[in-house]
Design a protein around this motif. Structure first.
Motif, PDB file in Angstrom:
ATOM      1  N   ALA A 223       9.220  31.403 -12.939  1.00  0.00           N
ATOM      2  CA  ALA A 223       9.873  30.191 -13.440  1.00  0.00           C
ATOM      3  C   ALA A 223      11.219  29.970 -12.763  1.00  0.00           C
ATOM      4  CB  ALA A 223      10.042  30.272 -14.949  1.00  0.00           C
ATOM      5  N   MET A 224      11.969  31.039 -12.588  1.00  0.00           N
ATOM      6  CA  MET A 224      13.262  30.933 -11.919  1.00  0.00           C
ATOM      7  C   MET A 224      13.101  30.453 -10.475  1.00  0.00           C
ATOM      8  SD  MET A 224      15.101  34.423 -13.216  1.00  0.00           S
ATOM      9  CE  MET A 224      16.430  34.177 -12.032  1.00  0.00           C
ATOM     10  N   ALA A 225      12.126  31.029  -9.778  1.00  0.00           N
ATOM     11  CA  ALA A 225      11.899  30.655  -8.382  1.00  0.00           C
ATOM     12  C   ALA A 225      11.438  29.202  -8.275  1.00  0.00           C
ATOM     13  CB  ALA A 225      10.863  31.591  -7.760  1.00  0.00           C
ATOM     14  N   LEU A 226      10.590  28.774  -9.215  1.00  0.00           N
ATOM     15  CA  LEU A 226      10.128  27.383  -9.214  1.00  0.00           C
ATOM     16  C   LEU A 226      11.281  26.425  -9.491  1.00  0.00           C
ATOM     17  CD1 LEU A 226       6.788  27.910 -11.158  1.00  0.00           C
ATOM     18  CD2 LEU A 226       6.973  27.159  -8.775  1.00  0.00           C
ATOM     19  N   ALA A 227      12.171  26.809 -10.407  1.00  0.00           N
ATOM     20  CA  ALA A 227      13.339  25.970 -10.699  1.00  0.00           C
ATOM     21  C   ALA A 227      14.232  25.850  -9.477  1.00  0.00           C
ATOM     22  CB  ALA A 227      14.114  26.545 -11.878  1.00  0.00           C
ATOM     23  N   GLU A 228      14.410  26.950  -8.767  1.00  0.00           N
ATOM     24  CA  GLU A 228      15.226  26.921  -7.556  1.00  0.00           C
ATOM     25  C   GLU A 228      14.617  26.032  -6.482  1.00  0.00           C
ATOM     26  OE1 GLU A 228      15.746  30.941  -6.361  1.00  0.00           O
ATOM     27  OE2 GLU A 228      16.998  31.479  -8.093  1.00  0.00           O
ATOM     28  N   LYS A 229      13.285  25.897  -6.513  1.00  0.00           N
ATOM     29  CA  LYS A 229      12.603  25.029  -5.552  1.00  0.00           C
ATOM     30  C   LYS A 229      12.646  23.562  -5.961  1.00  0.00           C
ATOM     31  CE  LYS A 229       9.451  27.638  -2.741  1.00  0.00           C
ATOM     32  NZ  LYS A 229       8.149  27.524  -2.047  1.00  0.00           N
ATOM     33  N   GLY A 230      13.203  23.298  -7.152  1.00  0.00           N
ATOM     34  CA  GLY A 230      13.363  21.905  -7.571  1.00  0.00           C
ATOM     35  C   GLY A 230      12.344  21.396  -8.564  1.00  0.00           C
ATOM     36  N   TYR A 231      11.435  22.267  -9.040  1.00  0.00           N
ATOM     37  CA  TYR A 231      10.454  21.836 -10.039  1.00  0.00           C
ATOM     38  C   TYR A 231      11.153  21.615 -11.378  1.00  0.00           C
ATOM     39  CZ  TYR A 231       6.701  23.177  -6.811  1.00  0.00           C
ATOM     40  OH  TYR A 231       5.858  23.265  -5.731  1.00  0.00           O
ATOM     41  N   ASP A 232      10.736  20.578 -12.097  1.00  0.00           N
ATOM     42  CA  ASP A 232      11.333  20.338 -13.410  1.00  0.00           C
ATOM     43  C   ASP A 232      10.623  21.163 -14.479  1.00  0.00           C
ATOM     44  OD1 ASP A 232       8.930  19.008 -13.997  1.00  0.00           O
ATOM     45  OD2 ASP A 232       9.807  17.012 -13.859  1.00  0.00           O
ATOM     46  N   GLY A 233      11.149  21.101 -15.708  1.00  0.00           N
ATOM     47  CA  GLY A 233      10.626  21.926 -16.785  1.00  0.00           C
ATOM     48  C   GLY A 233       9.163  21.678 -17.078  1.00  0.00           C
ATOM     49  N   ALA A 234       8.760  20.413 -17.094  1.00  0.00           N
ATOM     50  CA  ALA A 234       7.374  20.073 -17.405  1.00  0.00           C
ATOM     51  C   ALA A 234       6.420  20.638 -16.358  1.00  0.00           C
ATOM     52  CB  ALA A 234       7.208  18.557 -17.502  1.00  0.00           C
ATOM     53  N   LYS A 235       6.814  20.562 -15.082  1.00  0.00           N
ATOM     54  CA  LYS A 235       5.945  21.054 -14.015  1.00  0.00           C
ATOM     55  C   LYS A 235       5.888  22.572 -14.016  1.00  0.00           C
ATOM     56  CE  LYS A 235       3.198  20.504 -10.520  1.00  0.00           C
ATOM     57  NZ  LYS A 235       1.858  19.879 -10.712  1.00  0.00           N
ATOM     58  N   ILE A 236       7.021  23.219 -14.288  1.00  0.00           N
ATOM     59  CA  ILE A 236       7.029  24.681 -14.356  1.00  0.00           C
ATOM     60  C   ILE A 236       6.097  25.144 -15.465  1.00  0.00           C
ATOM     61  CG2 ILE A 236       8.430  26.720 -14.869  1.00  0.00           C
ATOM     62  CD1 ILE A 236      10.790  25.214 -13.527  1.00  0.00           C
ATOM     63  N   LYS A 237       6.175  24.502 -16.622  1.00  0.00           N
ATOM     64  CA  LYS A 237       5.280  24.845 -17.721  1.00  0.00           C
ATOM     65  C   LYS A 237       3.823  24.652 -17.313  1.00  0.00           C
ATOM     66  CE  LYS A 237       4.058  23.665 -22.498  1.00  0.00           C
ATOM     67  NZ  LYS A 237       4.444  22.904 -23.723  1.00  0.00           N
ATOM     68  N   GLU A 238       3.534  23.570 -16.649  1.00  0.00           N
ATOM     69  CA  GLU A 238       2.158  23.287 -16.214  1.00  0.00           C
ATOM     70  C   GLU A 238       1.640  24.376 -15.284  1.00  0.00           C
ATOM     71  OE1 GLU A 238       0.118  20.224 -13.067  1.00  0.00           O
ATOM     72  OE2 GLU A 238       1.528  19.338 -14.506  1.00  0.00           O
ATOM     73  N   ILE A 239       2.475  24.815 -14.343  1.00  0.00           N
ATOM     74  CA  ILE A 239       2.066  25.843 -13.384  1.00  0.00           C
ATOM     75  C   ILE A 239       1.840  27.181 -14.088  1.00  0.00           C
ATOM     76  CG2 ILE A 239       2.832  27.227 -11.414  1.00  0.00           C
ATOM     77  CD1 ILE A 239       4.296  24.670 -10.417  1.00  0.00           C
ATOM     78  N   LEU A 240       2.751  27.549 -14.972  1.00  0.00           N
ATOM     79  CA  LEU A 240       2.619  28.827 -15.658  1.00  0.00           C
ATOM     80  C   LEU A 240       1.415  28.843 -16.596  1.00  0.00           C
ATOM     81  CD1 LEU A 240       6.314  29.789 -16.494  1.00  0.00           C
ATOM     82  CD2 LEU A 240       4.931  30.442 -14.522  1.00  0.00           C
ATOM     83  N   LEU A 241       1.121  27.727 -17.226  1.00  0.00           N
ATOM     84  CA  LEU A 241      -0.063  27.656 -18.086  1.00  0.00           C
ATOM     85  C   LEU A 241      -1.342  27.723 -17.265  1.00  0.00           C
ATOM     86  CD1 LEU A 241       0.923  25.038 -20.814  1.00  0.00           C
ATOM     87  CD2 LEU A 241       0.818  27.526 -21.012  1.00  0.00           C
ATOM     88  N   ARG A 242      -1.298  27.162 -16.081  1.00  0.00           N
ATOM     89  CA  ARG A 242      -2.461  27.248 -15.185  1.00  0.00           C
ATOM     90  C   ARG A 242      -2.760  28.703 -14.836  1.00  0.00           C
ATOM     91  NH1 ARG A 242      -0.775  25.377  -9.614  1.00  0.00           N
ATOM     92  NH2 ARG A 242      -0.310  27.601  -9.410  1.00  0.00           N
ATOM     93  N   GLU A 243      -1.718  29.521 -14.776  1.00  0.00           N
ATOM     94  CA  GLU A 243      -1.864  30.916 -14.380  1.00  0.00           C
ATOM     95  C   GLU A 243      -2.000  31.861 -15.580  1.00  0.00           C
ATOM     96  OE1 GLU A 243      -1.943  31.791 -11.058  1.00  0.00           O
ATOM     97  OE2 GLU A 243      -1.905  29.635 -10.697  1.00  0.00           O
ATOM     98  N   LYS A 244      -2.167  31.336 -16.779  1.00  0.00           N
ATOM     99  CA  LYS A 244      -2.055  32.146 -17.984  1.00  0.00           C
ATOM    100  C   LYS A 244      -3.070  33.289 -18.070  1.00  0.00           C
ATOM    101  CE  LYS A 244      -3.121  30.229 -21.933  1.00  0.00           C
ATOM    102  NZ  LYS A 244      -3.114  29.240 -23.027  1.00  0.00           N
ATOM    103  N   PHE A 245      -4.251  33.101 -17.483  1.00  0.00           N
ATOM    104  CA  PHE A 245      -5.258  34.155 -17.551  1.00  0.00           C
ATOM    105  C   PHE A 245      -5.345  34.963 -16.255  1.00  0.00           C
ATOM    106  CE2 PHE A 245      -7.037  30.961 -20.612  1.00  0.00           C
ATOM    107  CZ  PHE A 245      -6.731  31.693 -21.747  1.00  0.00           C
ATOM    108  N   GLU A 246      -4.370  34.774 -15.372  1.00  0.00           N
ATOM    109  CA  GLU A 246      -4.403  35.446 -14.074  1.00  0.00           C
ATOM    110  C   GLU A 246      -3.605  36.749 -14.107  1.00  0.00           C
ATOM    111  OE1 GLU A 246      -6.454  33.829 -11.645  1.00  0.00           O
ATOM    112  OE2 GLU A 246      -6.843  32.869 -13.550  1.00  0.00           O
ATOM    113  N   SER A 247      -3.850  37.530 -15.122  1.00  0.00           N
ATOM    114  CA  SER A 247      -3.181  38.832 -15.238  1.00  0.00           C
ATOM    115  C   SER A 247      -4.020  39.750 -16.111  1.00  0.00           C
ATOM    116  CB  SER A 247      -1.778  38.673 -15.843  1.00  0.00           C
ATOM    117  OG  SER A 247      -1.857  38.274 -17.194  1.00  0.00           O
ATOM    118  N   SER A 248      -3.729  41.034 -16.042  1.00  0.00           N
ATOM    119  CA  SER A 248      -4.388  42.030 -16.886  1.00  0.00           C
ATOM    120  C   SER A 248      -3.411  43.150 -17.179  1.00  0.00           C
ATOM    121  CB  SER A 248      -5.606  42.645 -16.189  1.00  0.00           C
ATOM    122  OG  SER A 248      -6.680  41.732 -16.106  1.00  0.00           O
TER     123      SER A 248
END
Length: 291
Positions: free
Chosen positions: A131-156
């Motif tokens: 999230a920090m890196a995305l914010a530094e790249k200029g993504y807004d809060g709504a887009k950061i949330k969208e990206i992180l939710l897209r990745e929500k099951f990409e971990s174990s």
């Protein structure tokens, strides 16, 4: 005014000192020891907590009050336009649901984005860094949330628990099962994928637990993620009062997954309340493609 602030809770494993270094804020998750409320890294250290456990202290978890969270958000919004708040998984705590409801208050709607991407500990920490890196790249809060939710099951996460007594207290296993497991010296390996905490395997030795976790991660990389070498993943270790074994495990994983850096972190005390000392976990988190 700065654009996007990132806030998380202490279940991410990020300490108050680390938060200052990163330029973020960490909400300390309260927990109770013998009926008294404490806050990790503020009113009780990791060392003090495990000293209490060794003396048989009764421990349980709590959550921040709505007022605490709202006041933090208000103060942060004096310096930032938006907040991305990344709490622990809603499947493991009601604190995420509380935060999501508060974000609909008029003063926060459209300004505070609560991300329930079903993570905890080292995988939650990685979401914060993303999230920090995305914010530094200029993504807004709504887009950061969208990206992180897209990745929500990409971990174990796979975690070996050294004692069943704390899981019994939390209702995760029955007293009878805990008693049998203790007699047989069973060390359960649990699995966290998304919001679910499930039993994955039963072993009797630490060596078997490590082998089980490595095989499980290998299987995930090959079958779930189609990335057998893990080139697009972060590899992480978490533990409870088990630093020496965690470092040994890190050395083993560096040989198993050559070329990968392995992050090692203690589990937060509010998580430790449920699993006790001696736990060891192996986790993976997928790299965000935008980064």
């Amino acid at each position: 005014m700065n654009k996007v602030a990132v806030i998380t809770d202490s279940n991410s494993g990020i300490t108050q000192m680390q938060a200052k270094e990163l330029g973020i804020q960490v909400v300390p998750m309260p927990f109770l020891v013998n009926g008294d409320t404490y806050y990790e890294d503020i009113s009780m250290s990791q060392e003090e907590f495990y000293e209490y456990l060794a003396k048989g202290a009764e421990v349980m978890t709590s959550q921040p009050t709505p007022e605490t969270l709202m006041e933090l958000w208000r103060n942060t919004l004096k310096e930032y336009e938006e907040i991305v708040y990344i709490p622990m998984s809603s499947g493991l705590s009601s604190s995420c649901g509380t935060a999501s409801m508060l974000a609909y208050e008029d003063e926060f709607e459209g300004k505070v984005f609560v991300v329930d991407n079903q993570r905890i500990s080292v995988t939650q920490r990685q979401s914060v860094l993303d999230a920090m890196a995305l914010a530094e790249k200029g993504y807004d809060g709504a887009k950061i949330k969208e990206i992180l939710l897209r990745e929500k099951f990409e971990s174990s996460i796979y975690i070996m628990v050294d004692t069943l007594s704390y899981l019994k207290k939390g209702g995760r296993v029955t007293p009878a099962a805990a008693a049998i497991g203790t007699v047989l010296r069973i060390k359960p390996v649990l699995q966290i994928q998304g919001e679910k905490l499930d039993a994955y395997a039963k072993v009797k030795t630490l060596k078997q637990a490590k082998q089980t976790m490595i095989k499980a991660v290998r299987k995930d990389l090959e079958e779930r993620f189609h990335d057998p070498d893990g080139d697009n993943f972060y590899l992480e270790i978490a533990h409870t009062a088990n630093q020496e074994e965690a470092e040994l495990f890190k050395s083993e994983l560096e040989q198993e997954f050559q070329g990968h850096e392995i992050w090692v972190d203690p589990l937060s005390l509010s998580v430790s309340c449920h699993i006790g000392p001696g736990a060891l976990a192996f986790a993976i988190s997928k790299r965000v493609e935008e980064l």
